[in-house]
Design an enzyme around this catalytic site. Structure first.
Site, PDB file in Angstrom:
ATOM      1  N   LYS A  52       1.067  -1.190   0.045  1.00  0.00           N
ATOM      2  CA  LYS A  52      -0.129  -0.073  -0.057  1.00  0.00           C
ATOM      3  C   LYS A  52       0.804   1.119   0.033  1.00  0.00           C
ATOM      4  O   LYS A  52       0.474   2.180  -0.702  1.00  0.00           O
ATOM      5  CB  LYS A  52      -0.765   0.011   1.205  1.00  0.00           C
ATOM      6  N   GLN A  96      -4.704  -1.679   9.823  1.00  0.00           N
ATOM      7  CA  GLN A  96      -4.465  -2.947   9.036  1.00  0.00           C
ATOM      8  C   GLN A  96      -5.186  -4.057   9.857  1.00  0.00           C
ATOM      9  O   GLN A  96      -4.942  -4.168  11.248  1.00  0.00           O
ATOM     10  CB  GLN A  96      -3.096  -3.269   8.660  1.00  0.00           C
ATOM     11  N   ASP A 119     -10.964   2.988   4.097  1.00  0.00           N
ATOM     12  CA  ASP A 119     -11.174   1.345   3.742  1.00  0.00           C
ATOM     13  C   ASP A 119     -12.519   1.153   3.602  1.00  0.00           C
ATOM     14  O   ASP A 119     -13.008  -0.037   3.162  1.00  0.00           O
ATOM     15  CB  ASP A 119     -10.503   0.401   4.710  1.00  0.00           C
TER      16      ASP A 119
END
Ligand code: NDP
Length: 300
Positions: A52, A96, A119
């Site tokens: 990422k 995460q 997200d």
């Protein structure tokens, strides 16, 4: 058979994003900024985070990693989330997953300001999406939607079977595809796909094979290698493989290889279009995160 080449499509989309962000910074605005929080040393998570950050660097998004040891307290993590919510130099941030067991993922996700939830996983983002209100879309489903759009695979009126009912993939995917298509609402990226008839399957579903055989599009997100076999697919159907599974492979220097949830070799003989693993949904998910970060920056 059409190969749904997520690697190629994601590279094109990153090039477009890079141009868009260069144009923004050329006007004197600061680059969009993303913070990634990682807790512990899960090897798969560390790889995802590294990928990422690399993708952010490529398109000109300022990425910052905050790494905590696995024994961090839930309160410390929540405090960081609150700080990032307030920090005007941060456009978006992600935590995460998975988190260590002593930390409640639900509590942490709920604490994230949905306007910075790039997200698209907070209850607020998902609730707004369900109601068709402007919200940042969940990254993986948004990546799958982009892949279908790119290859001009229509969903309107089609029967889509989604295997998996997680909050990260299955549920938001199903919602996205069954919605009335909404175009260019403020704060929402344009979406032309929707209007599908969706069936959601899971581990308690009876006779998965028969249900799958009626599908025009099958999206598999179960984390189960070879779950979808050739005889479960209607000839010409589109198959999207979301799964990422590490299986032993003594011939690989790493000792393992990555496979999806689809028996690719046999399903590819029947399907009209199929996404590979690796190189399918994975790169599209990362590109969605970049697009969501830019969107969050523009919204601000
Ligand atoms: P979860 O484990 O949270 O959910 C898996 C879902 O699949 C559950 O709903 C489960 O059913 C269902 N399932 C499991 N086994 C079967 C089976 N035999 N038949 C039917 N349904 C089954 O996983 P995630 O949704 O987080 O992830 C799914 C996969 O996608 C994983 O391999 C993950 O690594 C990958 N992934 C890939 C991403 C990418 O960018 N490419 C992003 C996110 C995930 P039940 O609810 O009944 O337990």
């Amino acid at each position: 058979m059409i190969l749904l080449d997520g690697k190629k499509v994601a590279a094109e989309k990153r090039a477009n994003l890079r141009e868009e962000i260069t144009a923004i910074t050329a006007k004197g605005h600061r680059a969009p900024s993303l913070v990634i929080i990682i807790v512990g040393h899960n090897p798969a998570s560390e790889t995802y985070v590294a990928n990422k950050i690399k993708a952010c660097d490529e398109v000109g998004i300022k990425a910052t990693k905050i790494a905590y040891e696995a024994d961090i307290t839930e309160d410390t993590l929540l405090e960081t989330v609150r700080r990032l919510n307030e920090d005007s130099s941060v456009d978006g941030f992600i935590v995460q997953l998975p988190l260590p067991e002593h930390i409640s993922e639900a509590k942490v996700l709920t604490a994230i300001d949905y306007r910075k939830d790039v997200d698209g996983l907070t209850p607020m983002s998902m609730g707004r999406s369900v109601q068709g209100l402007p919200a940042i879309p969940s990254a993986t489903p948004a990546g799958i939607r982009s892949l279908l759009e790119y290859y001009h695979i229509p969903t309107a009126g089609k029967h889509v079977v989604v295997i998996g009912r997680s909050n990260i993939v299955g549920k938001p995917m199903a919602i996205m595809l069954m919605q009335r298509p909404y175009l260019s609402l403020p704060g929402m990226s344009a979406a032309s796909l929707g209007d599908a008839t969706v069936t959601i399957c899971h581990s308690k579903t009876e006779d998965l094979s028969s249900i799958c055989r009626t599908a025009d599009i099958i999206i598999v997100a179960a984390g189960c290698p070879n779950l979808l076999r050739g005889e479960m697919v209607k000839p010409g159907a589109t198959v999207i493989d979301v799964g990422i599974n590490r299986v032993e492979d003594p011939s690989s220097p790493r000792g393992y290889k990555l496979v999806g949830d689809v028996d690719y070799e046999h399903v590819a003989l029947v399907a009209g279009a199929i996404s590979p693993v690796p190189g399918g949904v994975g790169p599209m998910t990362i590109v969605s995160l970049l697009q969501n970060t830019l969107q969050a920056a523009l919204n601000r």
